[in-house]
Design a protein around this motif. Structure first.
Motif, PDB file in Angstrom:
ATOM      1  N   VAL A 156       5.550  18.080 -12.094  1.00  0.00           N
ATOM      2  CA  VAL A 156       6.528  17.630 -13.083  1.00  0.00           C
ATOM      3  C   VAL A 156       6.149  18.136 -14.474  1.00  0.00           C
ATOM      4  O   VAL A 156       7.011  18.583 -15.240  1.00  0.00           O
ATOM      5  N   ILE A 196       9.701  10.331  -8.036  1.00  0.00           N
ATOM      6  CA  ILE A 196       9.638  11.125  -9.260  1.00  0.00           C
ATOM      7  C   ILE A 196       9.660  12.614  -8.924  1.00  0.00           C
ATOM      8  O   ILE A 196      10.373  13.397  -9.553  1.00  0.00           O
ATOM      9  N   LEU A 197       8.894  12.982  -7.906  1.00  0.00           N
ATOM     10  CA  LEU A 197       8.788  14.404  -7.575  1.00  0.00           C
ATOM     11  C   LEU A 197      10.151  14.984  -7.195  1.00  0.00           C
ATOM     12  O   LEU A 197      10.575  16.015  -7.714  1.00  0.00           O
ATOM     13  N   ALA A 231      13.124  13.702  -7.796  1.00  0.00           N
ATOM     14  CA  ALA A 231      14.080  13.606  -8.901  1.00  0.00           C
ATOM     15  C   ALA A 231      13.827  14.717  -9.903  1.00  0.00           C
ATOM     16  O   ALA A 231      14.762  15.393 -10.348  1.00  0.00           O
ATOM     17  N   PRO A 268       2.755   3.223  -4.059  1.00  0.00           N
ATOM     18  CA  PRO A 268       2.420   4.362  -4.932  1.00  0.00           C
ATOM     19  C   PRO A 268       2.998   5.685  -4.439  1.00  0.00           C
ATOM     20  O   PRO A 268       3.568   6.438  -5.228  1.00  0.00           O
ATOM     21  N   VAL A 269       2.872   5.946  -3.144  1.00  0.00           N
ATOM     22  CA  VAL A 269       3.365   7.228  -2.641  1.00  0.00           C
ATOM     23  C   VAL A 269       4.893   7.266  -2.701  1.00  0.00           C
ATOM     24  O   VAL A 269       5.492   8.296  -3.039  1.00  0.00           O
ATOM     25  N   THR A 275       2.119  15.455  -7.958  1.00  0.00           N
ATOM     26  CA  THR A 275       3.419  15.213  -8.593  1.00  0.00           C
ATOM     27  C   THR A 275       3.318  15.424 -10.093  1.00  0.00           C
ATOM     28  O   THR A 275       4.184  16.064 -10.710  1.00  0.00           O
ATOM     29  N   PHE A 310       6.717   5.833  -4.894  1.00  0.00           N
ATOM     30  CA  PHE A 310       7.042   6.068  -6.306  1.00  0.00           C
ATOM     31  C   PHE A 310       6.854   7.531  -6.679  1.00  0.00           C
ATOM     32  O   PHE A 310       7.728   8.145  -7.301  1.00  0.00           O
ATOM     33  N   GLU A 311       5.723   8.086  -6.271  1.00  0.00           N
ATOM     34  CA  GLU A 311       5.447   9.471  -6.657  1.00  0.00           C
ATOM     35  C   GLU A 311       6.473  10.414  -6.050  1.00  0.00           C
ATOM     36  O   GLU A 311       6.914  11.360  -6.696  1.00  0.00           O
ATOM     37  N   ALA A 352       0.826  -1.214   0.000  1.00  0.00           N
ATOM     38  CA  ALA A 352       0.000   0.000   0.000  1.00  0.00           C
ATOM     39  C   ALA A 352       0.852   1.252   0.000  1.00  0.00           C
ATOM     40  O   ALA A 352       0.371   2.320  -0.347  1.00  0.00           O
ATOM     41  N   PHE A 353       2.108   1.122   0.398  1.00  0.00           N
ATOM     42  CA  PHE A 353       2.951   2.307   0.485  1.00  0.00           C
ATOM     43  C   PHE A 353       3.659   2.610  -0.835  1.00  0.00           C
ATOM     44  O   PHE A 353       4.238   3.681  -0.996  1.00  0.00           O
ATOM     45  N   TRP A 361      -3.234   8.275  -2.562  1.00  0.00           N
ATOM     46  CA  TRP A 361      -2.267   8.040  -3.642  1.00  0.00           C
ATOM     47  C   TRP A 361      -2.529   9.039  -4.759  1.00  0.00           C
ATOM     48  O   TRP A 361      -1.609   9.588  -5.356  1.00  0.00           O
ATOM     49  N   LEU A 410      11.758  10.471 -16.496  1.00  0.00           N
ATOM     50  CA  LEU A 410      10.984  10.435 -15.254  1.00  0.00           C
ATOM     51  C   LEU A 410       9.492  10.580 -15.528  1.00  0.00           C
ATOM     52  O   LEU A 410       8.663   9.979 -14.851  1.00  0.00           O
TER      53      LEU A 410
END
Lengths: 484, 204, 497
Positions: free
Chosen positions: C193, B133-134, B136, B126-127, C189, B129-130, B123-124, C182, C249
């Protein structure tokens, strides 16, 4: 509302009819066959004439009515004496009542006027039966009914006492994770509802409304499908042909307090969470109102405050932009007496928050405080961890208290001697939609009927258990008594 | 063609004069000419010089001898930081009851949710991952600007009339006066010899 | 001033007498920019929109309409916030309807922009340069519209910030198992981005506008946002790296965003929502609707602002091919949903899908199928793919269809779920309608402002795709026979105005 003397009580008006599920109105009930023959649709206005007397009412065709019979409840629509709440609620049947036959009238004729009328239903919005909602695939309700309301005859039960377990065939219910969060809980509150004894009278609904400060939302909001009852009594007709139903079933439904509650995992702010007693709690002041929990609730027992139905604080004069009063309000005004109808033990919810049955958590809390105090006074604190117990029957929920048939039992599953433990362990005990692995804490005792001999006279009657006075039976047959 | 390039450092160049000019620019009309000129400037051993083009010219990095940037490495680091932050944030807030000081005192709040385990990695994800990306992406842009020394709104080149077309259709080589090999007249000569259409000094 | 007459806005009718550059000639670089062989011409053609004293009349007309819709949006949202979510037509089983439909619709629209800017960049699809800038702008504005709906749909808007993990004295934290949370992270995000990506692409072009600006205000405004960009190759080097990294990305990001949006449904247990096919199906649908929206916007924009030489038939043809492919994918997903529902043998699943096609909302379902699956099949024909009026009409049809897709998924599943006793019917109110229209107005307003004041085509990027941009272009050989193009490089070429 008896002869109409209670018509001006909002609770009475909003309480749906046990069979038709109409609120804020009474209706001229016809059998579907008769309605078809007269060429009237649901909600068509008709003029009923008998001799020199006549009245107007809207038609509602309901399965189980005897053909060529019309029935209407007394007490509604008495314009001059209706009061503020019952204004425009329903139709007055008194003009048809004569001293010759107080509850019955023969030889009446029914004629459509061409107008239509909209009823507010809490179920099957706008249709006799959900199966008849225009273009909903027909057998869909009948197909799922045996799994929802599990019932059998006494005869069959004697041979298959395990019938309730076999109503749904599901493979092993495996979890993706280790389920152990509720292990070691001090209490495991649970409820059992006996479908055999439940008559569908709906006393529980009003009792709950009184106990839990549930708002009355009015006809317009009910029409929009926004009634707020925490407990509802579902009504089903059994049989392929709604004109000739094979049976009739009722099923009271509260929040079933799933152990694996689907509503909890989807709430982004943790406004609905489990406590250690296994209750699925709603935290009103954390709720932001995404309504996702309701969408994910298979039982659809969650209720949303679409408007500030209660006004945020019933004790205060309402001011400011957040207190816009839509016309949906039932104007209570700053009346001391009306304020006193609120239960001080229960939070009054503001608009924008979700609410639902709490298993009367305030009563549980009171019992816990009482017995914990006793335990502490008896020197229990010396041992550290609270290990007091609450005797079976010390917590009584509002619905349980009001149930005349004692169909509702509440208690602690951790106490093997409690009544609810025994009922849950019974073979006829089943959880609604338990194939979803929600592990409901409310379980039903499957219904066992003893139908007796078919007299072959007319269709099955239905039970108006709410005490509505029935008048103006214009018929040329006989009205059968309740059979179920 | 390195004959015009000075072989020693420019000690006879007065400091005052150096301050006066930012450098010398040479204008070219197409990428082809620019690239050949750039190769020569590179071979001449200049350090503080640059090409200015309206669009990235393919192969010019090699012609100039530009070293690969370390940007990707930094961005990778930022991304991994995002993953870690994402995990810690969720594990701390939803699966622990420890208190820690993060500018203010904060405490985790473990809840019983749908009978699920407190620490539930699936469950953790997705966050996590986001946030990867954010972090980076924002650090990618931020570091790119930082390494480029931008924003720099008062750069001397931006005051040059001729240079206005560097964002349109002209290609420039600019040799800065702080380069040890910079000697104004000789550098100008050198640039002219590379086929520049125009050469002029840029005021500092 | 130019030796070659401008072909921009010479009054040709749409779809009529356009140069057909849709066929690839083997061994030859495809023509991406028509009628132009000087970098200067590209600059001028793009910048003229922002530099012109006043835009075309059509711009004013469209802006007036959009702005009044924004007014309507303001009224609806205020009424909603001050009165309660009940002003929408929601009811007990249908707790989400137009709000989340619009949210998913707008997030989906955004996806084409990122696909064009990121995925096509990684695949070295050079034709993207003609359309990437305004497709990215479209993404950003669409995500703004999308973000509006989850923001206002909550019951207590003033507490919506509780969705973010902000330390507070109650130690209350968001619940990270919720797909809605999520979503908060994914969409924010995605917005950040996309904005960065768009802005990074804009920097060199803002510098172009700055260097061409006549007025002080323009010079200052463009100059401020150009951050002092001066086209340094050392900068370009890091810039290109950064751009590549952003593309790398954004690619998983864009795939994740609509997957996460689909988790809102797929992670729940509602029949019709609880479906593993949703993530790829939603992503395909998002790209489908997004490209349709790009076509919807590109066709009038290139006409209005004379950008036909850079947004050519070839670009439109390519986009229509993508619409065709993703339309087929969506069609596959529709049929697969039915197959799986039947194959599962689950009573509630089967009902959910039969009910979709033949239940209360059968009309919505068949609008969806005919708009999304049947109509795009026309794009198999090249004649249709290259006809401006027909592709415009078809792109509108796809937009409508994709809105209905989300409506069908959300509303039909909610209206008829497990217990027949809770079934109900959703009817929108005027506030529902007004909010939906208003979002289109907001999108239109932002997009029109962008068209007016910012370069609609990536100037630097499109120059880099021109054959002359390659230093090894044969035209730069010592043989002067390279054709007319070479004349462009005479030293006396006039400076652009």
């Amino acid at each position: 509302m008896l002869d109409g003397r209670f018509a001006n009580i909002g609770w009475m008006q909003e309480l749906p009819d046990p069979v038709t599920k109409i609120t804020w109105d009474n209706a001229l009930l016809l059998s579907p066959t008769t309605a078809n023959r007269l060429g009237v649709k649901q909600g068509a206005m008709v003029k009923v004439t008998a001799g020199d007397r006549s009245m107007q009412a809207a038609v509602f065709a309901v399965p189980g009515m005897a053909d060529d019979t019309a029935a209407i409840a007394l007490g509604n629509g008495r314009k001059e004496v209706a009061g503020t709440i019952a204004t425009d609620a329903g139709f007055d049947a008194y003009p048809m009542r004569t001293t010759a036959a107080m509850g019955m009238l023969r030889g009446a004729s029914v004629q459509a006027t061409g107008d239509t009328y909209t009823f507010a239903h809490t179920q099957d919005h706008g249709s006799i039966d959900a199966a008849l909602i225009p273009s909903v695939p027909h057998n869909s309700v009948q197909e799922r009914l045996p799994t929802l309301v599990r019932e059998t005859t006494l005869e069959s039960y004697r041979h298959h006492p395990d019938f309730a377990e076999h109503a749904v065939h599901v493979p092993h219910r495996l979890s993706l994770w280790q389920e152990g969060n509720l292990d070691g809980a001090q209490f495991r509150w649970a409820m059992s509802v006996d479908l055999t004894t439940c008559t569908g009278c709906q006393s529980c609904v009003t009792a709950c409304q009184a106990e839990n400060n549930i708002p009355i939302v009015g006809k317009d909001q009910v029409k929009r499908g926004r009634e707020m009852f925490w407990i509802r009594v579902d009504r089903y007709f059994r049989g392929a042909d709604p004109a000739k139903p094979d049976g009739f079933a009722v099923q009271p439904l509260t929040c079933v307090q799933c152990e694996n509650a689907p509503c909890e995992q989807v709430c982004p702010v943790a406004a609905t969470v489990h406590d250690s007693d296994g209750l699925n709690n709603m935290v009103y002041n954390r709720c932001i109102g995404t309504r996702y929990c309701s969408n994910n609730c298979p039982y659809k027992v969650r209720r949303f405050n679409f408007f500030d139905y209660q006004r945020r604080d019933p004790i205060r004069e309402q001011q400011g932009p957040m207190q816009v009063k839509p016309e949906y309000y039932v104007e209570t005004g700053p009346d001391e007496w009306l304020r006193m109808q609120f239960n001080p033990e229960v939070t009054v919810r503001m608009r924008g928050v979700m609410e639902k049955c709490s298993f009367c958590v305030q009563r549980i809390a009171q019992a816990k405080i009482k017995y914990k105090n006793e335990w502490a006074k008896a020197g229990g604190t010396a041992s550290g961890k609270p290990n007091y117990s609450i005797p079976d029957g010390a917590v009584v929920t509002a619905c349980q208290q009001a149930c005349p048939a004692q169909a509702i039992v509440f208690g602690d599953l951790n106490d093997p001697t409690s009544k609810v433990s025994k009922l849950h362990a019974a073979r006829v005990s089943y959880g609604l939609l338990e194939e979803l692995n929600t592990k409901p804490r409310l379980k039903y005792m499957a219904r066992v009927r003893n139908p007796g001999v078919d007299h072959g006279a007319g269709g099955h009657g239905h039970d108006h258990g709410s005490g509505d006075g029935h008048g103006g039976h214009a018929n040329n047959g006989t009205q059968n008594g309740a059979q179920a | 063609m390195t004959t015009f390039a000075p072989t020693t450092s420019t000690d006879h160049d007065a400091p005052a004069a150096r301050r006066r000019v930012h450098g010398v620019l040479a204008e070219f009309h197409d990428p082809h000419a620019l690239m050949h000129a750039a190769e020569k400037v590179r071979d001449a051993g200049y350090r503080y010089w640059d090409c200015h083009t309206p669009f990235p010219v393919h192969g010019l990095d090699k012609a100039m001898g530009v070293q690969r940037t370390i940007l990707p490495l930094l961005v990778f680091g930022a991304g991994m930081t995002g993953t870690t932050v994402g995990f810690i944030l969720q594990a701390f807030t939803n699966a622990s009851s420890i208190s820690l000081w993060a500018l203010v005192w904060v405490t985790g709040y473990p809840f019983l949710i749908s009978g699920k385990p407190l620490l539930s990695l699936p469950a953790f994800i997705p966050v996590m991952f986001e946030l990867t990306i954010l972090l980076a992406a924002t650090s990618c842009v931020g570091l790119m600007l930082l390494l480029n020394g931008l924003p720099w709104l008062s750069h001397p080149l931006l005051g040059n009339k001729r240079f206005l077309r560097a964002t349109d259709d002209r290609f420039f080589i600019v040799i800065e006066s702080r380069d040890p090999r910079f000697f104004r007249s000789r550098t100008e000569e050198f640039l002219k010899s590379l086929g520049a259409k125009a050469v002029e000094a840029v005021e500092a | 001033m130019s030796a070659i007459p401008s072909h921009g806005n010479s009054g040709r009718l749409p779809g009529f007498e356009e140069t057909d550059n849709t066929a690839d000639v083997p061994g030859k670089r495809a023509t991406l920019v028509l009628h132009m062989d000087r970098f200067n011409q590209v600059t001028r053609q793009v910048c003229q929109v922002a530099e012109s004293k006043r835009p075309p009349f059509a711009w004013y007309a469209a802006f007036a309409v959009s702005l009044s819709l924004v007014g309507l949006l303001g009224i609806c949202v205020n009424y909603l916030i001050f009165t309660g979510v009940g002003v929408w037509g929601l009811n007990n089983p249908v707790m989400w309807a137009f709000d989340i439909t619009n949210f998913v619709f707008w997030v989906g629209i955004g996806h084409a922009g990122t696909l064009i800017s990121a995925i096509l960049f990684l695949f070295r699809q050079k034709w993207r340069t003609g359309i990437n800038r305004f497709a990215e702008a479209m993404t950003i504005f669409a995500v703004i519209c999308a973000g509006l709906f989850p923001g206002i749909h909550v019951g207590r808007v003033w507490l919506a910030y509780w969705l973010f993990p902000i330390p507070n004295q109650m130690d209350m934290w968001p619940q990270f198992r919720s797909p809605l949370l999520w979503d908060v992270f994914a969409v924010s995000t995605y917005f950040n981005v996309s904005l960065l990506f768009w802005y990074v692409g804009l920097i060199p072009d803002l510098a172009t506008l700055r260097d061409r600006a006549k007025g002080t205000i323009q010079q200052f405004a463009y100059g401020l946002f150009a951050l002092g960009w001066r086209g340094s190759n050392r900068h370009w080097h890091r810039y290109e790296r950064a751009y590549l990294l952003l593309a790398a990305l954004s690619t998983p990001l864009v795939l994740s965003v609509h997957s996460v949006v689909s988790f809102d449904f797929a992670v729940s247990q509602l029949p019709g929502w609880h479906t593993t096919i949703f993530p790829p199906y939603f992503v395909a649908g998002a790209i489908f609707s997004g490209f349709a929206m790009v076509v919807t916007l590109a066709v009038p924009a290139r006409q209005m602002f004379g950008l036909k030489d850079m947004i050519t038939l070839r670009h439109l043809d390519n986009m229509n091919k993508i619409i065709l492919v993703t339309g087929c994918m969506v069609g596959y997903a529709y049929s697969m949903e039915f197959f799986i529902a039947w194959y599962s043998g689950a009573m509630y699943e089967k009902f959910a899908f039969v009910n979709r096609a033949f239940g209360q909302y059968w009309w919505a379902y068949w609008i969806m199928v005919s708009c999304n699956v049947i109509t795009p099949q026309l794009f198999w024909f090249k004649k249709i793919r290259t006809s401006i009026p027909i592709m415009f009409a078809l792109s509108l049809v796809v937009n409508i269809g994709m809105w209905f897709e989300r409506f069908v998924i959300i509303v039909t599943s909610l209206a008829n779920d497990f217990l027949p006793t809770s079934w109900d019917f959703f009817t929108p109110t005027w506030v529902d309608m007004g909010t939906m229209m208003g979002a289109f107005g907001l999108f239109g307003t932002l997009f029109l402002l962008f068209c007016r004041y910012l370069p609609m085509v990536a100037i630097a990027e499109i120059k880099a795709t021109m054959p002359q941009a390659d230093p090894h272009w044969p035209g730069y050989g010592h043989h002067h026979g390279a054709g007319a193009a070479h004349a462009a490089h005479s030293p006396d070429a006039p400076h652009a105005p």
